[in-house]
Design a protein around this motif. Structure first.
Motif, PDB file in Angstrom:
ATOM      1  N   ALA A 208      27.702  12.457 -20.028  1.00 44.63           N
ATOM      2  CA  ALA A 208      29.044  12.921 -19.689  1.00 44.63           C
ATOM      3  C   ALA A 208      30.104  11.880 -20.007  1.00 44.63           C
ATOM      4  CB  ALA A 208      29.108  13.294 -18.202  1.00 44.63           C
ATOM      5  N   GLN A 209      29.683  10.610 -20.189  1.00 44.32           N
ATOM      6  CA  GLN A 209      30.630   9.547 -20.502  1.00 44.32           C
ATOM      7  C   GLN A 209      31.114   9.590 -21.960  1.00 44.32           C
ATOM      8  OE1 GLN A 209      31.965   6.930 -18.526  1.00 44.32           O
ATOM      9  NE2 GLN A 209      31.255   8.200 -16.842  1.00 44.32           N
ATOM     10  N   TRP A 210      30.439  10.346 -22.805  1.00 46.65           N
ATOM     11  CA  TRP A 210      30.787  10.390 -24.234  1.00 46.65           C
ATOM     12  C   TRP A 210      32.125  11.088 -24.453  1.00 46.65           C
ATOM     13  CZ3 TRP A 210      29.540   8.156 -28.623  1.00 46.65           C
ATOM     14  CH2 TRP A 210      29.819   8.764 -29.840  1.00 46.65           C
ATOM     15  N   GLN A 211      33.071  10.363 -25.050  1.00 51.59           N
ATOM     16  CA  GLN A 211      34.379  10.925 -25.367  1.00 51.59           C
ATOM     17  C   GLN A 211      34.561  11.152 -26.861  1.00 51.59           C
ATOM     18  OE1 GLN A 211      36.680  12.179 -23.586  1.00 51.59           O
ATOM     19  NE2 GLN A 211      36.255  11.502 -21.495  1.00 51.59           N
ATOM     20  N   GLY A 212      33.541  10.844 -27.638  1.00 55.78           N
ATOM     21  CA  GLY A 212      33.607  11.122 -29.059  1.00 55.78           C
ATOM     22  C   GLY A 212      33.620   9.877 -29.919  1.00 55.78           C
ATOM     23  N   ALA A 213      33.791  10.088 -31.227  1.00 56.76           N
ATOM     24  CA  ALA A 213      33.736   8.993 -32.195  1.00 56.76           C
ATOM     25  C   ALA A 213      34.878   9.106 -33.194  1.00 56.76           C
ATOM     26  CB  ALA A 213      32.401   9.013 -32.934  1.00 56.76           C
ATOM     27  N   LEU A 214      35.474   7.968 -33.490  1.00 53.79           N
ATOM     28  CA  LEU A 214      36.438   7.869 -34.588  1.00 53.79           C
ATOM     29  C   LEU A 214      35.728   7.244 -35.775  1.00 53.79           C
ATOM     30  CD1 LEU A 214      39.817   6.600 -33.067  1.00 53.79           C
ATOM     31  CD2 LEU A 214      39.252   8.899 -33.866  1.00 53.79           C
ATOM     32  N   MET A 215      35.758   7.924 -36.901  1.00 55.14           N
ATOM     33  CA  MET A 215      35.101   7.407 -38.086  1.00 55.14           C
ATOM     34  C   MET A 215      35.899   6.256 -38.691  1.00 55.14           C
ATOM     35  SD  MET A 215      32.404   9.185 -38.240  1.00 55.14           S
ATOM     36  CE  MET A 215      31.835  10.618 -37.316  1.00 55.14           C
ATOM     37  N   ARG A 216      35.193   5.389 -39.384  1.00 57.87           N
ATOM     38  CA  ARG A 216      35.857   4.292 -40.070  1.00 57.87           C
ATOM     39  C   ARG A 216      36.762   4.858 -41.158  1.00 57.87           C
ATOM     40  NH1 ARG A 216      31.673   2.191 -42.245  1.00 57.87           N
ATOM     41  NH2 ARG A 216      31.069   0.905 -40.459  1.00 57.87           N
ATOM     42  N   SER A 217      38.021   4.429 -41.167  1.00 58.85           N
ATOM     43  CA  SER A 217      38.970   4.952 -42.144  1.00 58.85           C
ATOM     44  C   SER A 217      40.105   3.973 -42.354  1.00 58.85           C
ATOM     45  CB  SER A 217      39.527   6.303 -41.678  1.00 58.85           C
ATOM     46  OG  SER A 217      40.536   6.762 -42.550  1.00 58.85           O
ATOM     47  N   GLU A 218      40.478   3.779 -43.597  1.00 59.37           N
ATOM     48  CA  GLU A 218      41.639   2.963 -43.920  1.00 59.37           C
ATOM     49  C   GLU A 218      42.943   3.729 -43.712  1.00 59.37           C
ATOM     50  OE1 GLU A 218      41.804  -0.288 -44.680  1.00 59.37           O
ATOM     51  OE2 GLU A 218      39.655  -0.310 -44.241  1.00 59.37           O
ATOM     52  N   ASP A 219      42.823   5.043 -43.519  1.00 59.24           N
ATOM     53  CA  ASP A 219      44.020   5.859 -43.378  1.00 59.24           C
ATOM     54  C   ASP A 219      44.809   5.511 -42.126  1.00 59.24           C
ATOM     55  OD1 ASP A 219      43.337   7.165 -45.684  1.00 59.24           O
ATOM     56  OD2 ASP A 219      42.498   8.930 -44.683  1.00 59.24           O
ATOM     57  N   PHE A 220      44.097   5.063 -41.079  1.00 58.60           N
ATOM     58  CA  PHE A 220      44.812   4.756 -39.839  1.00 58.60           C
ATOM     59  C   PHE A 220      44.504   3.371 -39.290  1.00 58.60           C
ATOM     60  CE2 PHE A 220      41.213   7.604 -38.794  1.00 58.60           C
ATOM     61  CZ  PHE A 220      40.450   6.771 -37.990  1.00 58.60           C
ATOM     62  N   SER A 221      43.980   2.492 -40.131  1.00 61.66           N
ATOM     63  CA  SER A 221      43.788   1.114 -39.684  1.00 61.66           C
ATOM     64  C   SER A 221      45.143   0.432 -39.545  1.00 61.66           C
ATOM     65  CB  SER A 221      42.911   0.338 -40.667  1.00 61.66           C
ATOM     66  OG  SER A 221      43.549   0.240 -41.927  1.00 61.66           O
ATOM     67  N   LEU A 222      45.256  -0.458 -38.562  1.00 59.88           N
ATOM     68  CA  LEU A 222      46.503  -1.182 -38.324  1.00 59.88           C
ATOM     69  C   LEU A 222      46.299  -2.627 -38.762  1.00 59.88           C
ATOM     70  CD1 LEU A 222      47.431   0.211 -34.778  1.00 59.88           C
ATOM     71  CD2 LEU A 222      47.943   1.164 -37.038  1.00 59.88           C
ATOM     72  N   PRO A 223      46.964  -3.073 -39.824  1.00 54.04           N
ATOM     73  CA  PRO A 223      46.736  -4.409 -40.369  1.00 54.04           C
ATOM     74  C   PRO A 223      47.173  -5.514 -39.420  1.00 54.04           C
ATOM     75  CG  PRO A 223      48.597  -3.355 -41.453  1.00 54.04           C
ATOM     76  CD  PRO A 223      47.960  -2.315 -40.597  1.00 54.04           C
ATOM     77  N   GLU A 224      46.509  -6.671 -39.535  1.00 57.41           N
ATOM     78  CA  GLU A 224      46.779  -7.796 -38.644  1.00 57.41           C
ATOM     79  C   GLU A 224      47.144  -9.040 -39.437  1.00 57.41           C
ATOM     80  OE1 GLU A 224      44.027  -8.429 -35.382  1.00 57.41           O
ATOM     81  OE2 GLU A 224      43.029  -6.546 -35.858  1.00 57.41           O
TER      82      GLU A 224
END
Length: 447
Positions: free
Chosen positions: A168-184
């Motif tokens: 029940a703790q599973w809220q899902g997964a975000l796939m690895r993507s450069e489309d929404f990465s925030l550069p540092e």
């Protein structure tokens, strides 16, 4: 004033760099697009994440810190947000239990449900162990689930979900993507204003989150996150009008961008009129009584600053007239004679303070500190990758926050100019911690 109830979530992680800001922004952007009223806060003294969080939510973002901003300030801001919002999002700081006070301390004090974000790019079954450890390490915390970030595939996501002791703790997964990465960069995230595609990235993150259990939560499901925020026990003390009639020029551009919204509010509450200018682009200062040079990235814009001789002359004229200057961190760096970049190049700065600032690849100082000045003690923090050498002796130094120890000496407060009108330090101050002390940084005649 009665208490206020509102769904709220604190987004935490086992460490920095796990993707807390991305998830917080995605959730804020997704719900804002749906017409929900979202208020977002940042745990700790961070300047940069709030730019992204504000863009995602369309509302100002303030800091929450049980020591720096104070428990009463946190309570007041959360209560006010609960009166108007459909969801409150708080982004944590570092790892869940890192720091004094930590994100866990804030969550426990206000009974905030915790969503943990874990970078699962290099793990499978250990994901479950890490999630379980975070949930059981300290009693009294309220958990709302775990989200896997930077996941490689649907098959990888299935392994991660299966590793959880409590499905029940599973809220899902975000796939690895450069489309929404925030550069540092060295001080944290690149500012949203520097990126032409900032909103496109946020929308891409929101779209990705919409496919998860977290992103599909409706109003009924959000009731599990409801928190009762008590009204502040005492009315906030009235801010003294110590700066009534004073005009303060505030540097604000890509090189001077570390500004707490609450600091601007505090100065205005004391009666100050604020005018903004760009040391990068402008040739003159606005008509003003005092000058504030906040922190930022002068090292990234050193050549432009060095070439703007008109601004250097305007600063010199302001100082020679005995007008007040408060310069913190990056603002102080520009007041020295010279700035040396990491690659060894040297740039002439404004020459108000004798000496040189030298950039380095490793962190020079980090942590909560306090500074005693005329009028009281200011709380704040320090975070910089440069050092300075000067024949000018410090007028005083910062001290560690209560319960903390400094590694070496505290940050120097340099005082110079006619009538000691120039004050500069690496220290970043939270003005509302002592408005009377903050006022002395801008007043010629001390209150």
């Amino acid at each position: 004033m009665p208490s206020a109830s509102c769904p709220a979530i604190l987004i935490a992680a086992p460490a920095s760099g796990q993707g807390k800001t991305t998830v917080a922004c995605a959730l804020a952007r997704l719900f804002t697009r749906q017409g929900r009223r979202v208020r977002v806060f940042k745990c700790g003294p961070d300047f940069l994440d709030p730019y992204w969080l504000s863009l995602a939510s369309g509302a100002p973002v303030h800091q929450l810190d049980l020591w720096m901003t104070g428990e009463a300030d946190c309570a007041q801001r959360l209560h006010a947000a609960a009166l108007e919002a459909d969801l409150i999002i708080v982004e944590g700081v570092m790892g869940l239990f890192d720091g004094q006070p930590s994100a866990a301390d804030l969550a426990q004090r206000f009974d905030l449900p915790l969503l943990t974000v874990i970078d699962a790019s290099a793990m499978a079954g250990t994901f479950g162990a890490l999630a379980w450890g975070l949930q059981t390490y300290r009693k009294g915390l309220r958990f709302a689930g775990v989200l896997a970030n930077r996941v490689a595939s649907n098959g990888h996501a299935a392994m991660l979900e299966e590793s959880l002791r409590d499905p029940a703790q599973w809220q899902g997964a975000l796939m690895r993507s450069e489309d929404f990465s925030l550069p540092e960069r060295h001080l944290g995230l690149v500012m949203s204003a520097e990126m032409d595609d900032a909103m496109t990235r946020l929308d891409a993150a929101a779209d990705a989150l919409a496919a998860t259990k977290l992103g599909q939560m409706g109003a009924d499901a959000l009731q599990a996150w409801v928190v009762d925020f008590d009204a502040p026990a005492d009315a906030a003390p009235e801010t003294p009008d110590l700066l009534q009639g004073l005009t303060i020029a505030v540097a604000r551009d890509a090189a001077f961008c570390f500004l707490y919204a609450a600091n601007l509010d505090c100065l205005q509450a004391m009666g100050a009129r604020l005018v903004f200018f760009s040391p990068l682009a402008d040739a003159a200062l606005p008509d003003c009584d005092a000058l504030w040079l906040p922190g930022g990235y002068p090292e990234l814009h050193a050549a432009t600053l060095a070439e703007n001789g008109a601004m250097k002359a305007a600063i010199a004229t302001h100082v020679s007239a005995g007008k007040q200057v408060w310069a913190e961190c990056g603002g102080m760096m520009t007041l020295f004679d010279e700035l040396q970049a990491v690659d060894g190049r040297c740039f002439a700065m404004w020459g108000v303070l004798p000496g040189r600032v030298t950039m380095q690849a490793r962190l020079a100082a980090l942590g909560p500190q306090q500074l005693a000045v005329a009028g009281g003690t200011l709380r704040g923090h320090t975070f910089h990758y440069s050092t300075c050498s000067s024949p000018l002796a410090p007028a005083t130094r910062t001290e560690a926050a209560p319960g903390r120890k400094l590694r070496g000496e505290g940050e120097a407060l340099y005082v110079a100019g006619p009538g000691d009108s120039v004050k500069a330090s690496y220290f970043h101050a939270w003005f509302a911690s002592s408005p009377a002390a903050a006022a002395t940084l801008f007043l010629k005649d001390k209150p």
